[in-house]
Design an enzyme around this catalytic site. Structure first.
Site, short mmCIF file in Angstrom:
data_model
loop_
_atom_site.label_atom_id
_atom_site.label_comp_id
_atom_site.label_asym_id
_atom_site.label_seq_id
_atom_site.Cartn_x
_atom_site.Cartn_y
_atom_site.Cartn_z
N CYS A 27 25.70 13.50 -56.55
CA CYS A 27 25.63 14.91 -56.95
C CYS A 27 24.82 15.02 -58.25
CB CYS A 27 27.04 15.45 -57.15
SG CYS A 27 27.08 17.10 -57.88
N CYS A 72 27.33 16.14 -61.25
CA CYS A 72 28.35 15.29 -61.88
C CYS A 72 28.27 13.83 -61.48
CB CYS A 72 29.73 15.84 -61.57
SG CYS A 72 30.25 15.51 -59.86
N CYS A 132 30.12 19.53 -53.65
CA CYS A 132 30.73 18.38 -54.33
C CYS A 132 32.21 18.69 -54.61
CB CYS A 132 29.99 18.15 -55.64
SG CYS A 132 30.78 16.96 -56.73
N CYS A 168 22.35 19.15 -44.06
CA CYS A 168 21.05 19.64 -44.52
C CYS A 168 21.21 19.93 -46.01
CB CYS A 168 20.71 20.89 -43.72
SG CYS A 168 19.09 21.54 -44.08
ZN LIG Z 1 29.36 17.22 -58.50
#
Ligand SMILES: [Zn+2]
Length: 171
Positions: free
Chosen positions: A89, A92, A137, A160
């Site tokens: 991600c 984070c 996330c 996607c």
């Molecule tokens: Zn994240």
């Protein structure tokens, strides 16, 4: 069937039918992913303000991750990334995809047939007429992309993903 459903969605009953069709396709995933999100409920990333996110992210990443924007198709260098490694991600750094799960879908966005399911949350998305499954996330709740049931074997799923919402960590 898809054309018929889109037209049916104009009526309330049609929309409900579509919803249940979408729900059955992803099974009990929404329930499970709420538990994924709950694991990080007290995480520092959850307490960040929009201003702090703006400072941390590029304007393009902020638009996708924090405002559920969509990057323009064909603009992500990650679409052509072929090295072995992990996609994390961009908000984070929670790991989301392994390079072995990536494939070329031809959509113009980095695509994967599998996600680290314990690290994402999902929700139904009604931005377009036809409901889609949004995923994000599980830690920072940053929007990543949408999952469609037209992926390759072995899962049949197509994650996607906006490239700008990911960072690649080579193995
Ligand atoms: Zn994240």
């Amino acid at each position: 069937m898809a054309k018929l459903s889109r037209r049916a969605a104009l009526s309330g009953a049609g929309a409900l039918a579509l919803l249940s069709a979408c729900g059955s396709a992803i099974g009990d995933e929404p329930i499970r992913t709420r538990a994924n999100e709950a694991r990080y409920a007290s995480d520092a990333f959850r307490r960040m303000t929009p201003a702090q996110w703006r400072e941390r992210l590029s304007p393009a990443a902020f638009n996708v991750l924090r405002q559920e924007g969509t990057e323009r198709a064909g603009t992500s260098p990650l679409e052509d990334e072929e090295r072995r490694g992990t996609y994390v991600c961009a908000g984070c750094a929670l790991p989301l995809f392994r390079s072995e799960w990536k494939y070329h879908s031809g959509s113009g966005w980095p695509s994967f047939f599998r996600v680290m399911t314990e690290n994402v949350g999902t929700k139904a998305d009604y931005v377009l007429l036809q409901p889609r499954t949004e995923y994000h996330c599980a830690r920072c709740l940053g929007h990543q992309g949408h999952v469609f049931p037209d992926g390759p074997r072995p899962t049949g799923q197509r994650y996607c993903n906006n490239g700008v919402a990911l960072r690649f960590a080579p193995a």
